[in-house]
Design a protein around this motif. Structure first.
Motif, mmCIF file in Angstrom:
data_model
loop_
_atom_site.group_PDB
_atom_site.id
_atom_site.type_symbol
_atom_site.label_atom_id
_atom_site.label_comp_id
_atom_site.label_asym_id
_atom_site.label_seq_id
_atom_site.Cartn_x
_atom_site.Cartn_y
_atom_site.Cartn_z
ATOM 1 N N MET A 1 -7.837 2.699 -1.557
ATOM 2 C CA MET A 1 -7.148 3.988 -1.644
ATOM 3 C C MET A 1 -8.061 5.059 -2.225
ATOM 4 O O MET A 1 -8.084 6.192 -1.749
ATOM 5 N N TYR B 1 -0.344 2.211 -0.816
ATOM 6 C CA TYR B 1 -1.332 2.461 0.234
ATOM 7 C C TYR B 1 -0.685 3.158 1.432
ATOM 8 O O TYR B 1 -1.193 4.167 1.925
ATOM 9 N N LEU C 1 -7.213 -3.329 -3.582
ATOM 10 C CA LEU C 1 -6.577 -2.358 -2.697
ATOM 11 C C LEU C 1 -6.593 -0.945 -3.289
ATOM 12 O O LEU C 1 -6.675 0.033 -2.552
#
Length: 194
Positions: free
Chosen positions: A83, A162, A79
């Protein structure tokens, strides 16, 4: 009448999704009228809705397309990489970034205000969380991830980072030192150096 190939149908669908993404980002779901969607895509209502049943399904397809891309990136690179990619696109002023951010904000809005949409979206949201958890578990098994915090907590930490990045960029605030902030986020989930 000439037959249209699957490749041509796929290309047309992709064109519609891209233009609709920008339209939804600019006007929101409610403001993205069929007329505006026609203008954005350069296609008639009939051509648009040949590929998508209605505006609701078109918006859901845009959001699903974004979610699928995100799941692939999370599974492959995590993740934090999603980003970083988002920050890079925002820094390069790619036109699709504003649309993507706008779609993310519109999904958030609809999750709060439309219970039927929230119910339909739960599966897509779970896929992103599952991909993040699975990636973190693999990182833990590889000895890269810190062991003193449960994977579920680290998953939620990354999801919050995020969401904060999306909100920051979508509201037009400058990127500033966000690349360094993402370094800190990544270091926070990694096993400390011995």
């Amino acid at each position: 009448m000439p037959r249209v190939s699957q490749d041509q149908l796929y290309a047309r669908r992709h064109e519609i999704l891209s233009a609709a993404r920008a339209c939804f980002a600019r006007f929101g779901y409610g403001g993205a009228t069929v007329r505006r969607l026609e203008e954005a895509t350069g296609m008639s209502r009939g051509a648009i809705f040949h590929h998508f049943r209605d505006k609701e399904h078109l918006f859901l397809a845009v959001a699903e397309d974004d979610a699928a891309t995100m799941v692939e990136t999370v599974a492959r690179n995590g993740l934090v990489q999603v980003m970083r990619d988002l920050l890079d696109r925002a820094g390069n002023s790619e036109g699709d970034t504003a649309g993507w951010l706008g779609t993310q904000l519109e999904v958030s809005h609809r999750l709060r205000t439309d219970p039927a949409f929230a119910k339909r979206w739960a599966q897509r949201s779970a896929a992103i969380a599952d991909a993040t958890r699975e990636r973190l578990q693999r990182q833990r098994e590889a000895g890269v991830l810190r062991e003193d915090v449960p994977v579920e907590v680290l998953t939620q930490f990354l999801e919050l980072a995020y969401d904060g990045l999306v909100l920051h960029l979508a509201t037009g605030r400058p990127a500033g030192e966000l690349a360094r902030v993402l370094d800190v986020v990544e270091e926070a989930v990694r096993k400390p150096a011995a």
